[in-house]
Write a protein that holds these residues in place. Structure first.
Motif: not given
Length: 277
Positions: A15-20, A40-45, A59-63
């Motif tokens: 899952v990719t989350l645009l904005g957190c 399992s999560v990618t965050v773009l913030d 493990g979260l993929k951040l930016n």
């Protein structure tokens, strides 16, 4: 809450989350609490919180410099920021990613222009009690959304409360006005009850506690009771008693609470339509 296995199975590519911000963060915490691994999560913030930085260590993929594939992309930035932020995830459309927008007042057609008419897009309207796992979210998808994708969107959003499907996107303005903005109405009711208690002679701290817990308890009773709110009201109203005296004001014909709420929701719905252009 959704079971962990369900969350993992519904989005094997993640899952990719645009904005957190507050709402995006609430959803993320709900997913993690339901068993979705941080990896399992990618965050773009652009301004990641300390919590996000800590999750990156798990493990979260951040930016990331380059986005990988995703089964679902949640669009959780403010509507006025969407035009700048959305192109960052536009490339996911080619891989069949489902886009789920929680941006108020932004129609599906706007995202079809951003991501292409072939993109699968769900428009959703959650509300702020999602922060404590007690929200409710209304959803509607475009013609490209499969039943499996709709169920995936519901599963992800069910991690922070209940979900309902709409029959038509035109209903979203009313949903926004009722449940989207609704928590503010309840908070103002608590404020008003507190002020009324003070006016009746109570200390402010006592009036505040009585008002808050009364609204909390009444809401929980309404949620759990098989009786509808009208019957619950009757149950607590003795003929000629104190509650009846108060309700004679709140239910006055033409100027009671129902009429006031109707005007308030209509004003919010009209503003929602204006924002959608």
């Amino acid at each position: 809450m959704t079971e962990a296995a369900d969350l993992t199975a519904l989005a094997p590519r993640g899952v990719t989350l645009l904005g957190c911000g507050k709402m995006g963060g609430a959803m993320l915490e709900g997913w993690l609490a339901s068993g979705l691994p941080p990896a399992s999560v990618t965050v773009l913030d652009p301004n990641p919180s300390d919590r996000l930085k800590a999750l990156a260590g798990e493990g979260l993929k951040l930016n990331p410099e380059r986005l990988g594939e995703a089964d679902v992309c949640i669009l959780a930035v403010k509507p006025q920021m969407m035009g700048e932020a959305a192109p960052k995830v536009a490339g996911l459309a080619a891989g069949g990613t489902l886009y789920v927008s929680i941006a108020a007042g932004t129609p599906i057609s706007a995202f079809e222009r951003l991501f292409g008419e072939g993109a699968a897009i769900v428009r959703a309207m959650p509300n702020t009690p999602a922060a404590v796992g007690r929200g409710i979210t209304a959803l509607i998808g475009n013609a490209r959304v499969s039943e499996a994708q709709m169920e995936a969107a519901e599963t992800l959003l069910a991690a922070v409360g209940e979900t309902v499907r709409l029959e038509d996107e035109s209903q979203m303005d009313a949903v926004t006005a009722l449940s989207g903005s609704g928590p503010a109405y309840v908070f103002h009711l608590i404020e008003a009850m507190e002020a009324a208690g003070v006016a009746a002679g109570l200390p402010q701290d006592l009036a505040a506690r009585l008002a808050r817990v009364t609204v909390q308890g009444a809401g929980e009773l309404a949620r759990l009771s098989p009786e509808d709110p009208a019957q619950l009201r009757v149950n607590v109203t003795s003929p000629g008693g104190t509650t009846a005296a108060a309700l004679s004001v709140l239910m006055a014909e033409g100027e009671g609470l129902t009429e006031l709420a109707t005007r308030a929701v209509a004003a919010a719905a009209a503003r929602s339509r204006e924002l959608a252009g």
